[in-house]
Motif scaffolding. Sequence first.
Motif, PDB file in Angstrom:
ATOM      1  N   VAL A  45       0.839  -1.201   0.000  1.00  0.00           N
ATOM      2  CA  VAL A  45       0.000   0.000   0.000  1.00  0.00           C
ATOM      3  C   VAL A  45       0.875   1.253   0.000  1.00  0.00           C
ATOM      4  O   VAL A  45       0.605   2.216  -0.725  1.00  0.00           O
ATOM      5  CB  VAL A  45      -0.976  -0.017   1.190  1.00  0.00           C
ATOM      6  N   LYS A  46       1.935   1.248   0.794  1.00  0.00           N
ATOM      7  CA  LYS A  46       2.865   2.392   0.837  1.00  0.00           C
ATOM      8  C   LYS A  46       3.435   2.653  -0.552  1.00  0.00           C
ATOM      9  O   LYS A  46       3.501   3.805  -1.005  1.00  0.00           O
ATOM     10  CB  LYS A  46       3.974   2.107   1.844  1.00  0.00           C
ATOM     11  N   GLU A  47       3.830   1.617  -1.256  1.00  0.00           N
ATOM     12  CA  GLU A  47       4.372   1.762  -2.613  1.00  0.00           C
ATOM     13  C   GLU A  47       3.305   2.308  -3.554  1.00  0.00           C
ATOM     14  O   GLU A  47       3.582   3.170  -4.391  1.00  0.00           O
ATOM     15  CB  GLU A  47       4.898   0.421  -3.117  1.00  0.00           C
ATOM     16  N   HIS A  48       2.084   1.834  -3.426  1.00  0.00           N
ATOM     17  CA  HIS A  48       0.994   2.278  -4.294  1.00  0.00           C
ATOM     18  C   HIS A  48       0.705   3.769  -4.108  1.00  0.00           C
ATOM     19  O   HIS A  48       0.386   4.469  -5.067  1.00  0.00           O
ATOM     20  CB  HIS A  48      -0.260   1.447  -4.012  1.00  0.00           C
ATOM     21  N   PHE A  49       0.845   4.260  -2.877  1.00  0.00           N
ATOM     22  CA  PHE A  49       0.555   5.657  -2.564  1.00  0.00           C
ATOM     23  C   PHE A  49       1.825   6.484  -2.361  1.00  0.00           C
ATOM     24  O   PHE A  49       1.781   7.533  -1.710  1.00  0.00           O
ATOM     25  CB  PHE A  49      -0.321   5.743  -1.307  1.00  0.00           C
ATOM     26  N   ILE A  52       1.798  10.342  -2.557  1.00  0.00           N
ATOM     27  CA  ILE A  52       1.007  11.185  -1.649  1.00  0.00           C
ATOM     28  C   ILE A  52       1.164  10.825  -0.173  1.00  0.00           C
ATOM     29  O   ILE A  52       0.859  11.641   0.685  1.00  0.00           O
ATOM     30  CB  ILE A  52      -0.498  11.157  -2.002  1.00  0.00           C
ATOM     31  N   CYS A  53       1.624   9.622   0.123  1.00  0.00           N
ATOM     32  CA  CYS A  53       1.768   9.189   1.515  1.00  0.00           C
ATOM     33  C   CYS A  53       3.231   9.298   1.921  1.00  0.00           C
ATOM     34  O   CYS A  53       4.066   8.504   1.495  1.00  0.00           O
ATOM     35  CB  CYS A  53       1.268   7.754   1.697  1.00  0.00           C
ATOM     36  N   PHE A  54       3.512  10.273   2.784  1.00  0.00           N
ATOM     37  CA  PHE A  54       4.892  10.527   3.188  1.00  0.00           C
ATOM     38  C   PHE A  54       5.205   9.994   4.580  1.00  0.00           C
ATOM     39  O   PHE A  54       6.317  10.138   5.065  1.00  0.00           O
ATOM     40  CB  PHE A  54       5.179  12.030   3.101  1.00  0.00           C
ATOM     41  N   GLY A  55       4.231   9.379   5.196  1.00  0.00           N
ATOM     42  CA  GLY A  55       4.430   8.801   6.519  1.00  0.00           C
ATOM     43  C   GLY A  55       4.259   7.292   6.489  1.00  0.00           C
ATOM     44  O   GLY A  55       4.261   6.656   5.437  1.00  0.00           O
ATOM     45  N   LYS A  56       4.070   6.769   7.658  1.00  0.00           N
ATOM     46  CA  LYS A  56       3.931   5.325   7.857  1.00  0.00           C
ATOM     47  C   LYS A  56       2.548   4.837   7.407  1.00  0.00           C
ATOM     48  O   LYS A  56       1.568   5.571   7.482  1.00  0.00           O
ATOM     49  CB  LYS A  56       4.117   5.047   9.350  1.00  0.00           C
ATOM     50  N   VAL A  57       2.477   3.596   6.944  1.00  0.00           N
ATOM     51  CA  VAL A  57       1.207   2.933   6.660  1.00  0.00           C
ATOM     52  C   VAL A  57       1.037   1.814   7.685  1.00  0.00           C
ATOM     53  O   VAL A  57       1.940   1.008   7.886  1.00  0.00           O
ATOM     54  CB  VAL A  57       1.175   2.348   5.222  1.00  0.00           C
ATOM     55  N   THR A  58      -0.120   1.811   8.341  1.00  0.00           N
ATOM     56  CA  THR A  58      -0.430   0.792   9.340  1.00  0.00           C
ATOM     57  C   THR A  58      -1.680   0.046   8.897  1.00  0.00           C
ATOM     58  O   THR A  58      -2.655   0.662   8.471  1.00  0.00           O
ATOM     59  CB  THR A  58      -0.673   1.425  10.726  1.00  0.00           C
ATOM     60  N   VAL A  92     -11.067  10.223  -2.170  1.00  0.00           N
ATOM     61  CA  VAL A  92     -10.773   9.454  -3.391  1.00  0.00           C
ATOM     62  C   VAL A  92      -9.665   8.415  -3.178  1.00  0.00           C
ATOM     63  O   VAL A  92      -9.346   7.665  -4.088  1.00  0.00           O
ATOM     64  CB  VAL A  92     -10.420  10.363  -4.591  1.00  0.00           C
ATOM     65  N   HIS A  93      -9.105   8.349  -1.982  1.00  0.00           N
ATOM     66  CA  HIS A  93      -8.054   7.363  -1.729  1.00  0.00           C
ATOM     67  C   HIS A  93      -8.578   5.941  -1.869  1.00  0.00           C
ATOM     68  O   HIS A  93      -7.849   5.034  -2.273  1.00  0.00           O
ATOM     69  CB  HIS A  93      -7.422   7.582  -0.361  1.00  0.00           C
ATOM     70  N   SER A  94      -9.857   5.723  -1.554  1.00  0.00           N
ATOM     71  CA  SER A  94     -10.419   4.377  -1.723  1.00  0.00           C
ATOM     72  C   SER A  94     -10.460   3.996  -3.198  1.00  0.00           C
ATOM     73  O   SER A  94     -10.101   2.875  -3.564  1.00  0.00           O
ATOM     74  CB  SER A  94     -11.810   4.278  -1.107  1.00  0.00           C
ATOM     75  N   LEU A  95     -10.871   4.920  -4.048  1.00  0.00           N
ATOM     76  CA  LEU A  95     -10.900   4.631  -5.481  1.00  0.00           C
ATOM     77  C   LEU A  95      -9.489   4.393  -6.011  1.00  0.00           C
ATOM     78  O   LEU A  95      -9.265   3.480  -6.812  1.00  0.00           O
ATOM     79  CB  LEU A  95     -11.580   5.761  -6.249  1.00  0.00           C
ATOM     80  N   ALA A  96      -8.540   5.174  -5.539  1.00  0.00           N
ATOM     81  CA  ALA A  96      -7.146   4.971  -5.962  1.00  0.00           C
ATOM     82  C   ALA A  96      -6.660   3.585  -5.562  1.00  0.00           C
ATOM     83  O   ALA A  96      -5.970   2.915  -6.325  1.00  0.00           O
ATOM     84  CB  ALA A  96      -6.251   6.052  -5.353  1.00  0.00           C
ATOM     85  N   MET A  97      -7.031   3.141  -4.364  1.00  0.00           N
ATOM     86  CA  MET A  97      -6.629   1.809  -3.915  1.00  0.00           C
ATOM     87  C   MET A  97      -7.273   0.732  -4.777  1.00  0.00           C
ATOM     88  O   MET A  97      -6.634  -0.265  -5.123  1.00  0.00           O
ATOM     89  CB  MET A  97      -7.014   1.609  -2.453  1.00  0.00           C
TER      90      MET A  97
END
Length: 110
Positions: A45-49, A52-58, A92-97
């Motif tokens: 998920v971190k790679e996919h985002f 836009i995602c500059f922090g940790k993914v939990t 829109v993050h859900s659609l991006a996922m």
Amino acid sequence: MAIIKLMDIAIARSGDKGDGSNVGIKARTPALYQFLKENLSEQRVKEHFKEICFGKVTRYELDNLNVLNFILEDSLGGGGTATLIMDAQGKVHSLAMLHMEMDVPDSLLA
């Protein structure tokens, strides 16, 4: 194996959590949920985002609902009241996922 988009095997919902967003992914079947638990990691998920995602993914697992919930820290440019980005709440993050492609065994797609 078939390369499919996540939207073919799951539904999603997202929203804001301060300066982060959360994306919930609900598998369409218990078997698909087990597949996602094994293959939809925080790193994936971190790679996919990554743009836009500059922090940790939990990742949190809600086994009784067949849901994986991801918190994407530092993904909203400061949050709803502090950012100039168009999607300050991460709706829109859900659609991006759901546009993420995955290699899924044919047996799970029947």
